[in-house]
Enzyme design. Structure first.
Site, PDB file in Angstrom:
ATOM      1  CB  SER A 142      -9.932   5.502   6.307  1.00 41.43           C
ATOM      2  OG  SER A 142      -8.794   4.670   6.218  1.00 41.43           O
ATOM      3  CE  LYS A 168     -10.187   1.552   6.179  1.00 41.76           C
ATOM      4  NZ  LYS A 168     -10.772   1.179   4.869  1.00 41.76           N
ATOM      5  CG  LEU A 169      -8.041   3.360  14.365  1.00 43.84           C
ATOM      6  CD1 LEU A 169      -8.089   2.805  15.773  1.00 43.84           C
ATOM      7  CD2 LEU A 169      -7.356   4.723  14.336  1.00 43.84           C
ATOM      8  CE  LYS A 170      -6.172   2.204   5.421  1.00 43.37           C
ATOM      9  NZ  LYS A 170      -6.562   1.174   4.445  1.00 43.37           N
ATOM     10  CG  ASP A 195      -8.071  -1.611   5.854  1.00 42.69           C
ATOM     11  OD1 ASP A 195      -7.689  -2.774   5.598  1.00 42.69           O
ATOM     12  OD2 ASP A 195      -8.349  -0.781   4.972  1.00 42.69           O
ATOM     13  CD  GLU A 220     -11.222  -2.296   4.833  1.00 42.81           C
ATOM     14  OE1 GLU A 220     -11.549  -1.484   5.736  1.00 42.81           O
ATOM     15  OE2 GLU A 220     -11.054  -1.942   3.656  1.00 42.81           O
ATOM     16  CG  ASP A 245     -10.443  -3.125   0.380  1.00 40.23           C
ATOM     17  OD1 ASP A 245     -10.788  -3.103  -0.806  1.00 40.23           O
ATOM     18  OD2 ASP A 245      -9.800  -2.172   0.893  1.00 40.23           O
ATOM     19  CE  LYS A 269     -11.265   0.576  -0.881  1.00 36.30           C
ATOM     20  NZ  LYS A 269      -9.844   0.261  -0.632  1.00 36.30           N
ATOM     21  N   GLY A 297     -13.114   3.818  -0.027  1.00 30.64           N
ATOM     22  CA  GLY A 297     -12.599   4.982  -0.752  1.00 30.64           C
ATOM     23  C   GLY A 297     -11.157   4.763  -1.130  1.00 30.64           C
ATOM     24  CG  LEU A 299      -6.534   8.252  -0.128  1.00 22.67           C
ATOM     25  CD1 LEU A 299      -5.010   8.417  -0.112  1.00 22.67           C
ATOM     26  CD2 LEU A 299      -7.077   8.476   1.278  1.00 22.67           C
TER      27      LEU A 299
HETATM   28  O1  OSB Z   1      -7.678  -0.174   2.084  1.00 28.12           O
HETATM   29  O2  OSB Z   1      -9.428   0.989   2.160  1.00 28.12           O
HETATM   30  C1  OSB Z   1      -8.232   0.888   1.891  1.00 28.12           C
HETATM   31  C2  OSB Z   1      -6.887   4.303   0.777  1.00 28.12           C
HETATM   32  C3  OSB Z   1      -6.051   3.931  -0.256  1.00 28.12           C
HETATM   33  C4  OSB Z   1      -5.899   2.588  -0.544  1.00 28.12           C
HETATM   34  C5  OSB Z   1      -6.590   1.618   0.195  1.00 28.12           C
HETATM   35  C6  OSB Z   1      -7.445   1.996   1.210  1.00 28.12           C
HETATM   36  C7  OSB Z   1      -7.571   3.365   1.531  1.00 28.12           C
HETATM   37  C8  OSB Z   1      -8.355   3.853   2.652  1.00 28.12           C
HETATM   38  C9  OSB Z   1      -8.795   5.301   2.597  1.00 28.12           C
HETATM   39  O3  OSB Z   1      -8.594   3.227   3.651  1.00 28.12           O
HETATM   40  C10 OSB Z   1     -10.239   5.453   2.345  1.00 28.12           C
HETATM   41  C11 OSB Z   1     -10.593   6.890   2.023  1.00 28.12           C
HETATM   42  O4  OSB Z   1     -10.716   7.683   2.956  1.00 28.12           O
HETATM   43  O5  OSB Z   1     -10.752   7.217   0.819  1.00 28.12           O
HETATM   44 MG    MG Z   2      -9.123  -1.503   2.877  1.00 26.16          MG
END
Ligand code: OSB
Ligand code: MG
Length: 375
Positions: A142, A168-170, A195, A220, A245, A269, A297, A299
């Site tokens: 991510s 996955k790109l924010k 995402d 997402e 999510d 999650k 995840g 982090l």
């Molecule tokens: O939306 O999935 C998410 C991290 C923190 C809060 C929300 C998200 C995320 C990630 C990171 O996308 C996922 C990871 O590498 O743990």
């Molecule tokens: Mg997410």
């Protein structure tokens, strides 16, 4: 079925807050994180220590929970319901906080510690307890919002060279269609997704429809963190599958999402849905509904990561998730050895009893910024 575990009496509970600097800032549509601050639950029983990591971060930008609210819920309500308690099975203990509303991430951390204890006491790995089948988990990565498109392309190239199987790109309004276009033209065949972390509304429908041309695996959580109705309307209007999510915090939410067709894929999650056992139930419902799932995840350090990999070993986890290697987050993880990506882009499901990871005591001490006993 979840495997039966030996009886345990929880003798002592301790809460810890750890802080680990991230190797690079992680920016989403709701903010930037430069450290992973996590609440750890330590439960002691019969000479064993069970560990659990709480998914909550510092600020309530992803969900209402924070490290501080989780500490309070664990200290005042969740852990007192199991302290001194004995039950035929650790999971019977987790039912004792069933009366607590919300605080899913806090509950999940306590449940993880109970399952770690139960696994150590029985010799079973967490994956075996949950009914996992896979031994290696294909991993995605991510990628946070970057200062520029060239910086994003460089990062992607580096992760693909390491073997990651999905990118996955924010994204956020103003950093979406051009991002997808640039990335697709540089990497025409890479499994890719976006995402949005709830950054859009239905007013953006025509704009979001433009993403259909980029062959994305999914988008997402484009809309409201607590919405299912608008997601259903958006899903009916775009070809790109929607992955939920934030909007799914329980089995009831998932059932509603399936009923309404609010999406077609779920990011699971364990923190968000209140634990690994609830995750298993959500997973089973997704399999029945024909929704593929993948493991998200937050982090996590190696402790929560071990639990994520155990969860991802269940058969319905058919898509690469956000279970990336330790070095994607930290220069030094709490666990030794850290999680390493193999050249085929997979991480191993821990096979030892319980979480199956070794926490380095000196690193744990160095990372600890607060500790308290729960009476
Ligand atoms: O939306 O999935 C998410 C991290 C923190 C809060 C929300 C998200 C995320 C990630 C990171 O996308 C996922 C990871 O590498 O743990
Ligand atoms: Mg997410």
């Amino acid at each position: 079925m979840i495997r039966a575990l030996p009886a345990l009496r929880i003798e002592r509970a301790r809460l810890r807050v750890v802080s680990l600097p991230l190797v690079s800032p992680f920016t989403t549509s709701f903010g930037t994180q430069t450290e992973r601050r996590a609440v750890l639950v330590e439960l002691y029983a019969g000479g064993l220590r069970g560990l659990g990591e709480c998914a909550a971060g510092i600020e309530p930008g992803y969900s209402a929970e924070t490290a501080a609210t989780a500490m309070e819920a664990l200290r005042s309500h969740i852990l007192p319901s199991v302290l001194g308690g004995e039950a035929a099975d650790p999971l019977a203990l987790s039912e004792r906080w069933g009366w607590v509303r919300g605080h899913n991430m806090a509950k999940a951390a306590a449940e993880m510690a109970l399952l770690d204890l139960g696994g150590q006491a029985s010799g079973l790995s967490l994956a075996t307890i949950l009914g996992g089948e896979k031994r290696r988990i294909p991993s995605g990565v991510s990628i946070g919002i970057q200062p520029s498109l060239p910086a994003t392309l460089d990062l992607i190239g580096g992760y693909l060279a390491q073997g990651y199987r999905r990118i996955k790109l924010k994204c956020k309004p103003g950093y979406d269609v051009e991002l997808a276009r640039a990335v697709r033209s540089a990497f025409p065949d890479t499994p890719m997704m976006l995402d949005a972390n709830s950054a859009y509304t239905l007013a953006d429908l025509d704009h979001l429809r433009q993403l259909d041309q980029f062959n994305l695996m999914m988008i997402e959580q484009p809309l409201g963190h607590d919405d299912l109705i608008d997601h259903a309307q958006l899903q009916a209007a775009i070809a790109t599958p929607i992955c939920l999510d934030e909007s799914v915090e329980s089995l009831a939410d998932l059932r509603a999402a399936v009923h309404l067709e609010s999406g077609r894929i779920l990011n699971i999650k364990s923190g968000r849905v209140g634990g690994l056992v609830p995750s298993r139930a959500v997973h089973d419902a997704c399999v029945t509904a024909g929704w593929p799932v993948w493991c998200g995840g937050m982090l996590e350090t190696g402790i929560g990561r071990a639990a994520n990999l155990a969860l991802a070993s269940l058969p319905g986890f058919t898509l690469p998730g956000d279970t990336s290697a330790s070095d994607r987050y930290f220069t030094e993880d709490l666990v030794d050895p850290p999680f390493r990506l193999s050249s085929d882009g997979t991480l191993p499901v821990p096979e030892g009893p319980g979480l199956g990871v070794e926490v380095d005591p000196a690193r744990l001490d160095r990372a600890t910024i607060h500790m308290e006993e729960v009476a």
